[in-house]
Design a protein around this motif. Structure first.
Motif, PDB file in Angstrom:
ATOM      1  N   TRP A 138       0.839  -1.199   0.000  1.00 16.78           N
ATOM      2  CA  TRP A 138       0.000   0.000   0.000  1.00 16.78           C
ATOM      3  C   TRP A 138       0.878   1.255   0.000  1.00 16.78           C
ATOM      4  N   ALA A 139       1.979   1.201   0.727  1.00 11.61           N
ATOM      5  CA  ALA A 139       2.899   2.346   0.754  1.00 11.61           C
ATOM      6  C   ALA A 139       3.517   2.564  -0.624  1.00 11.61           C
ATOM      7  N   ASN A 140       3.857   1.480  -1.324  1.00 13.96           N
ATOM      8  CA  ASN A 140       4.424   1.610  -2.672  1.00 13.96           C
ATOM      9  C   ASN A 140       3.408   2.201  -3.645  1.00 13.96           C
ATOM     10  N   CYS A 141       2.121   1.979  -3.393  1.00 11.36           N
ATOM     11  CA  CYS A 141       1.083   2.563  -4.258  1.00 11.36           C
ATOM     12  C   CYS A 141       0.997   4.075  -4.086  1.00 11.36           C
ATOM     13  N   SER A 142       1.267   4.547  -2.881  1.00 10.14           N
ATOM     14  CA  SER A 142       1.108   5.988  -2.645  1.00 10.14           C
ATOM     15  C   SER A 142       2.438   6.742  -2.644  1.00 10.14           C
ATOM     16  N   ALA A 143       3.560   6.038  -2.552  1.00 14.08           N
ATOM     17  CA  ALA A 143       4.868   6.702  -2.517  1.00 14.08           C
ATOM     18  C   ALA A 143       5.237   7.160  -3.914  1.00 14.08           C
ATOM     19  N   ARG A 144       5.302   8.468  -4.088  1.00 14.77           N
ATOM     20  CA  ARG A 144       5.609   9.056  -5.384  1.00 14.77           C
ATOM     21  C   ARG A 144       6.524  10.251  -5.179  1.00 14.77           C
TER      22      ARG A 144
END
Length: 164
Positions: free
Chosen positions: A7-13
């Motif tokens: 989930w963190a990889n989905c929002s980490a930008r």
């Protein structure tokens, strides 16, 4: 733990910025990792590009779109045997003759070397640009990894259903 990470990889930008100019906006951290690896491969490729021989003077030939050297004129020689009389012949002794080789020019050649290699200056410029982009991608990845994460506890819901 895996759910929290995914989930963190989905929002980490983060955005990739080089010399104050943003090249890529809101890039996901997984793509930044992929891009880092690709840039390492590109750096290796560029560093192994053939370069022009620095011992020659090269000019760009517009007709062939390649680099060429100045014409170098050379000669081709051939060894021709000659006789040198050491002592003239008499009625009692034959002539004493020594054979030696003389170099005689048989032709002239003009040599021009062509090359599709790059000047070292251009290779260094490309390597510098790749290095700048690598640094910008690393900075963006570190920025994206600094994103605050929410701890996802989905194990209770899954096992509550399975064992309930």
């Amino acid at each position: 733990m895996t759910a929290t990470k995914d989930w963190a990889n989905c929002s980490a930008r983060a955005s990739v910025t080089v010399d104050g100019e943003t090249l890529l906006n809101d890039v996901p951290v997984t793509y930044l990792l992929f891009l880092e690896k690709q840039l390492v491969d590109l750096h290796t490729f560029i560093s192994k590009l053939p370069t022009l021989d620095p011992s020659e003077t090269w000019t760009l030939d517009e007709n062939t779109d390649t680099w060429r050297t100045e014409p170098v004129k050379t000669t081709r020689t051939k060894k021709v045997p000659r006789n040198h009389v050491l002592a003239e012949a008499t009625d009692k002794h034959p002539a004493q003759v020594q054979v030696y080789n003389e170099d005689v020019v048989v032709g002239y050649w003009t040599k021009v070397t062509f090359s599709g290699a790059l000047p070292q200056r251009r290779v260094n410029e490309l390597l510098g640009r790749v290095q700048k982009l690598q640094d910008a991608v690393k900075y963006a990845r570190e920025e994206a990894n600094g994103t605050e994460v929410v701890d996802r506890r989905i194990g209770d819901a899954v096992f509550g259903y399975l064992l309930g």
